[in-house]
Write a protein that holds these residues in place. Structure first.
Motif, PDB file in Angstrom:
ATOM      1  N   GLU A  82     -15.514  13.243  -1.739  1.00  0.00           N
ATOM      2  CA  GLU A  82     -14.979  12.148  -2.167  1.00  0.00           C
ATOM      3  C   GLU A  82     -13.763  12.241  -2.590  1.00  0.00           C
ATOM      4  O   GLU A  82     -13.214  12.952  -3.479  1.00  0.00           O
ATOM      5  CB  GLU A  82     -15.955  11.391  -3.406  1.00  0.00           C
ATOM      6  N   MET A  83     -12.732  11.434  -2.288  1.00  0.00           N
ATOM      7  CA  MET A  83     -11.432  11.122  -2.620  1.00  0.00           C
ATOM      8  C   MET A  83     -11.345  10.343  -4.042  1.00  0.00           C
ATOM      9  O   MET A  83     -11.997   9.464  -4.123  1.00  0.00           O
ATOM     10  CB  MET A  83     -10.488  10.627  -1.621  1.00  0.00           C
ATOM     11  N   SER A  84     -10.465  10.436  -4.753  1.00  0.00           N
ATOM     12  CA  SER A  84     -10.406   9.659  -5.977  1.00  0.00           C
ATOM     13  C   SER A  84     -10.053   8.144  -5.673  1.00  0.00           C
ATOM     14  O   SER A  84     -10.143   7.330  -6.595  1.00  0.00           O
ATOM     15  CB  SER A  84      -9.050  10.021  -6.997  1.00  0.00           C
ATOM     16  N   PHE A  85      -9.307   8.192  -4.531  1.00  0.00           N
ATOM     17  CA  PHE A  85      -8.833   6.590  -4.005  1.00  0.00           C
ATOM     18  C   PHE A  85      -8.384   6.925  -2.664  1.00  0.00           C
ATOM     19  O   PHE A  85      -8.456   8.161  -2.012  1.00  0.00           O
ATOM     20  CB  PHE A  85      -7.660   6.259  -4.911  1.00  0.00           C
ATOM     21  N   GLY A  86      -7.835   5.650  -1.958  1.00  0.00           N
ATOM     22  CA  GLY A  86      -7.495   5.895  -0.417  1.00  0.00           C
ATOM     23  C   GLY A  86      -6.171   6.954  -0.398  1.00  0.00           C
ATOM     24  O   GLY A  86      -5.071   6.478  -1.070  1.00  0.00           O
ATOM     25  N   THR A  87      -6.325   7.835   0.174  1.00  0.00           N
ATOM     26  CA  THR A  87      -4.920   8.918   0.355  1.00  0.00           C
ATOM     27  C   THR A  87      -3.897   7.946   1.002  1.00  0.00           C
ATOM     28  O   THR A  87      -4.000   7.140   2.093  1.00  0.00           O
ATOM     29  CB  THR A  87      -5.532  10.045   1.343  1.00  0.00           C
ATOM     30  N   LEU A  88      -2.906   8.322   0.359  1.00  0.00           N
ATOM     31  CA  LEU A  88      -1.511   7.689   0.964  1.00  0.00           C
ATOM     32  C   LEU A  88      -0.712   8.670   1.514  1.00  0.00           C
ATOM     33  O   LEU A  88      -0.237   9.638   0.945  1.00  0.00           O
ATOM     34  CB  LEU A  88      -0.645   7.099  -0.073  1.00  0.00           C
ATOM     35  N   VAL A  89      -0.489   8.431   3.003  1.00  0.00           N
ATOM     36  CA  VAL A  89       0.837   9.059   3.578  1.00  0.00           C
ATOM     37  C   VAL A  89       1.790   7.756   3.924  1.00  0.00           C
ATOM     38  O   VAL A  89       1.251   7.342   4.848  1.00  0.00           O
ATOM     39  CB  VAL A  89       0.545   9.938   4.658  1.00  0.00           C
ATOM     40  N   LEU A  90       3.160   7.764   3.386  1.00  0.00           N
ATOM     41  CA  LEU A  90       3.812   6.956   3.505  1.00  0.00           C
ATOM     42  C   LEU A  90       5.160   7.409   4.057  1.00  0.00           C
ATOM     43  O   LEU A  90       5.774   8.153   3.428  1.00  0.00           O
ATOM     44  CB  LEU A  90       4.323   5.930   2.492  1.00  0.00           C
ATOM     45  N   SER A  91       5.820   6.752   5.009  1.00  0.00           N
ATOM     46  CA  SER A  91       7.181   7.391   5.512  1.00  0.00           C
ATOM     47  C   SER A  91       8.049   6.214   5.637  1.00  0.00           C
ATOM     48  O   SER A  91       7.785   4.798   5.845  1.00  0.00           O
ATOM     49  CB  SER A  91       6.974   7.958   6.933  1.00  0.00           C
ATOM     50  N   GLY A  92       9.488   6.586   5.596  1.00  0.00           N
ATOM     51  CA  GLY A  92      10.457   5.671   5.670  1.00  0.00           C
ATOM     52  C   GLY A  92      10.318   4.431   4.875  1.00  0.00           C
ATOM     53  O   GLY A  92      10.048   4.526   3.746  1.00  0.00           O
ATOM     54  N   GLU A  93      10.437   3.441   5.142  1.00  0.00           N
ATOM     55  CA  GLU A  93      10.546   2.101   4.777  1.00  0.00           C
ATOM     56  C   GLU A  93       9.130   1.783   4.150  1.00  0.00           C
ATOM     57  O   GLU A  93       8.891   1.098   3.062  1.00  0.00           O
ATOM     58  CB  GLU A  93      10.675   0.691   5.685  1.00  0.00           C
ATOM     59  N   GLN A  94       7.968   2.349   4.630  1.00  0.00           N
ATOM     60  CA  GLN A  94       6.657   2.412   4.165  1.00  0.00           C
ATOM     61  C   GLN A  94       6.713   2.933   2.663  1.00  0.00           C
ATOM     62  O   GLN A  94       5.876   2.455   1.789  1.00  0.00           O
ATOM     63  CB  GLN A  94       5.711   2.968   5.086  1.00  0.00           C
ATOM     64  N   SER A  95       7.466   3.990   2.445  1.00  0.00           N
ATOM     65  CA  SER A  95       7.341   4.474   1.121  1.00  0.00           C
ATOM     66  C   SER A  95       8.037   3.882  -0.092  1.00  0.00           C
ATOM     67  O   SER A  95       7.743   4.086  -1.052  1.00  0.00           O
ATOM     68  CB  SER A  95       7.872   5.901   1.227  1.00  0.00           C
ATOM     69  N   ALA A  96       8.701   2.800   0.571  1.00  0.00           N
ATOM     70  CA  ALA A  96       9.006   1.753  -0.432  1.00  0.00           C
ATOM     71  C   ALA A  96       8.211   0.803  -1.129  1.00  0.00           C
ATOM     72  O   ALA A  96       8.500   0.022  -1.998  1.00  0.00           O
ATOM     73  CB  ALA A  96      10.296   0.945  -0.004  1.00  0.00           C
ATOM     74  N   ASN A  97       6.987   0.904  -0.627  1.00  0.00           N
ATOM     75  CA  ASN A  97       5.726  -0.098  -1.153  1.00  0.00           C
ATOM     76  C   ASN A  97       4.977   0.958  -1.916  1.00  0.00           C
ATOM     77  O   ASN A  97       4.157   1.967  -1.660  1.00  0.00           O
ATOM     78  CB  ASN A  97       4.984  -0.629  -0.145  1.00  0.00           C
ATOM     79  N   PRO A  98       4.797   0.993  -3.352  1.00  0.00           N
ATOM     80  CA  PRO A  98       4.252   2.036  -4.123  1.00  0.00           C
ATOM     81  C   PRO A  98       2.719   2.029  -3.716  1.00  0.00           C
ATOM     82  O   PRO A  98       2.400   3.030  -3.781  1.00  0.00           O
ATOM     83  CB  PRO A  98       4.128   1.206  -5.546  1.00  0.00           C
ATOM     84  N   HIS A  99       2.029   1.144  -3.322  1.00  0.00           N
ATOM     85  CA  HIS A  99       0.714   1.231  -2.761  1.00  0.00           C
ATOM     86  C   HIS A  99       0.585   0.625  -1.053  1.00  0.00           C
ATOM     87  O   HIS A  99      -0.347  -0.154  -0.979  1.00  0.00           O
ATOM     88  CB  HIS A  99      -0.288   0.411  -3.621  1.00  0.00           C
ATOM     89  N   GLY A 100       1.263   1.285  -0.418  1.00  0.00           N
ATOM     90  CA  GLY A 100       1.468   0.890   0.766  1.00  0.00           C
ATOM     91  C   GLY A 100       0.128   1.400   1.522  1.00  0.00           C
ATOM     92  O   GLY A 100      -0.729   2.199   1.055  1.00  0.00           O
ATOM     93  N   LYS A 101       0.077   0.734   2.815  1.00  0.00           N
ATOM     94  CA  LYS A 101      -1.005   1.295   3.580  1.00  0.00           C
ATOM     95  C   LYS A 101      -0.579   2.247   4.802  1.00  0.00           C
ATOM     96  O   LYS A 101       0.221   1.857   5.615  1.00  0.00           O
ATOM     97  CB  LYS A 101      -1.745   0.073   4.237  1.00  0.00           C
ATOM     98  N   PRO A 102      -1.385   3.317   4.840  1.00  0.00           N
ATOM     99  CA  PRO A 102      -0.868   4.361   5.748  1.00  0.00           C
ATOM    100  C   PRO A 102      -1.264   3.441   7.425  1.00  0.00           C
ATOM    101  O   PRO A 102      -2.294   2.752   7.465  1.00  0.00           O
ATOM    102  CB  PRO A 102      -1.644   5.405   5.622  1.00  0.00           C
ATOM    103  N   SER A 103      -0.573   3.943   8.067  1.00  0.00           N
ATOM    104  CA  SER A 103      -0.471   3.207   9.371  1.00  0.00           C
ATOM    105  C   SER A 103      -0.323   4.246  10.628  1.00  0.00           C
ATOM    106  O   SER A 103      -0.252   5.687  10.389  1.00  0.00           O
ATOM    107  CB  SER A 103       0.419   2.136   9.550  1.00  0.00           C
ATOM    108  N   MET A 104      -0.262   3.716  11.850  1.00  0.00           N
ATOM    109  CA  MET A 104       0.092   4.550  12.913  1.00  0.00           C
ATOM    110  C   MET A 104       1.537   4.704  13.227  1.00  0.00           C
ATOM    111  O   MET A 104       1.851   5.173  14.443  1.00  0.00           O
ATOM    112  CB  MET A 104      -0.674   3.793  14.307  1.00  0.00           C
TER     113      MET A 104
END
Length: 365
Positions: free
Chosen positions: A189-211
């Motif tokens: 179990e993870m504590s919450f949904g794991t975040l891997v955010l790149s580029g402009e996506q990283s500018a959203n504190p709780h962004g949604k990882p994508s393809m």
């Protein structure tokens, strides 16, 4: 668990509360050692001032509750049965009627409240949230030991993510590699949904990882944590993938300074709000005040977000045994975001960083 239940029973006696009805996942674990995902089924703990507590759970969970260490009464029920009828029968046998009922006001759903009202129509209600949070606020040595190990696994998760960075890979691909390796270590179990955010996506504190495919010249932000023996960890690290701009470098250095300077204030007696104000002043002085939209941190324990809340208006003070995060960030649209987060424990000597993955800017080629 016995000491925690004894403290709660004492509070019930002193405040003329006939029963505490506990059904929040984290609080149930804290008082019973039993952690489960009940879905729509009722799992609850009833604690009385002058009688032994009783756990209520589906029959399919009874053996798991016992394996977790619960040795007192259990009301088990099958899916075709009404657990509330069994609860009414049990409480009538111990003469619980017409007295104050203690609840988790922040967690009780409307439908569950209606069921409680039908089961105990003559009772008045009082919120016990502050009592539970006060108990959970200061960690004992056993809890600290587990939190240390959970933090090490969070460090490992970031290490896996950084090593997985490669042109052509997507955020989701890297995320899956992190969680796969953690599962190989036994983490379910993870504590919450794991975040891997790149580029402009990283500018959203709780962004949604994508393809989205990671690109050279971008920040890559990792935010993750694990649940180990019921306790959570939470770490954020940001790295540069390929060469980054001067502005990106300035953003990173500003966040790092804010984090390091705030950590140095972490000691017994410091007002919590001062931590937020310290980091915010550094980021504001660098010209990025409008791009730091969240508090400096949050408590950590059986939930990944619990007390204390490290916002600028909190006048409470740090105490030995508190565990929380310090996580300043700057998030600039079209440029990217940086957050650096550690799990911190207040000790008699100041503070201990439970997470230890390097914070100096890493440039991954």
């Amino acid at each position: 668990m016995e000491q925690r239940l004894s403290y709660l029973k004492q509070h019930l006696q002193q405040n003329d509360i006939g029963m505490a009805f506990i059904q929040g996942k984290a609080n149930l674990f804290y008082f019973t050692g039993f952690r489960c995902e009940p879905h729509e089924r009722l799992v609850s703990l009833m604690v009385f001032p002058n009688a032994e507590p009783c756990l209520v759970c589906p029959n399919m969970e009874v053996s798991l509750a016992k394996e977790a260490g619960w040795q007192l009464d259990i009301i088990g029920y099958s899916d075709h049965e009404n657990p509330w009828e069994k609860i009414q029968q049990f409480t009538s046998d111990i003469s619980f009627q017409g007295t104050m009922l203690g609840i988790e006001g922040e967690l009780l759903s409307f439908s569950r409240a209606e069921q409680l009202k039908n089961a105990f129509p003559l009772t008045e209600w009082t919120k016990l949230d502050n009592i539970f949070m006060d108990l959970r606020l200061i960690k004992n040595e056993k809890e600290i030991s587990v939190l240390r190990e959970a933090a090490k696994l969070a460090d490992f998760g970031v290490e896996v993510g950084v090593h997985a960075l490669q042109s052509g890979r997507t955020e989701m691909e890297i995320l899956s590699m992190i969680e796969f390796e953690l599962k190989r270590k036994g983490i379910s179990e993870m504590s919450f949904g794991t975040l891997v955010l790149s580029g402009e996506q990283s500018a959203n504190p709780h962004g949604k990882p994508s393809m989205k495919t990671i690109q050279k010249g971008e920040f890559i932000l990792f935010d993750l944590g694990v649940v180990l023996e019921g306790y959570c960890s939470d770490i954020t690290r940001t790295v540069g993938f390929g060469a980054i701009s001067d502005e990106q470098q300035k953003i990173y250095n500003t966040v790092l300074k804010a984090q390091l300077d705030t950590l140095e204030m972490c000691k017994e007696g410091t007002i919590l709000g001062e931590l937020d104000r310290k980091a915010r002043s550094i980021i504001t002085d660098a010209g990025y005040g409008d791009f730091f939209p969240h508090r400096i941190g949050h408590g950590l324990g059986t939930e990944v977000h619990e007390l204390p809340s490290l916002n600028e208006n909190n006048s409470d003070v740090l105490k030995v045994g508190m565990c929380f995060t310090i996580e300043p960030g700057i998030y600039v649209p079209s440029v990217g975001g940086v957050r650096i987060e550690d799990d911190v424990l207040i000790t008699t000597d100041g503070y201990e960083c439970l997470t230890a993955y390097p914070k100096e800017l890493q440039m991954i080629k």
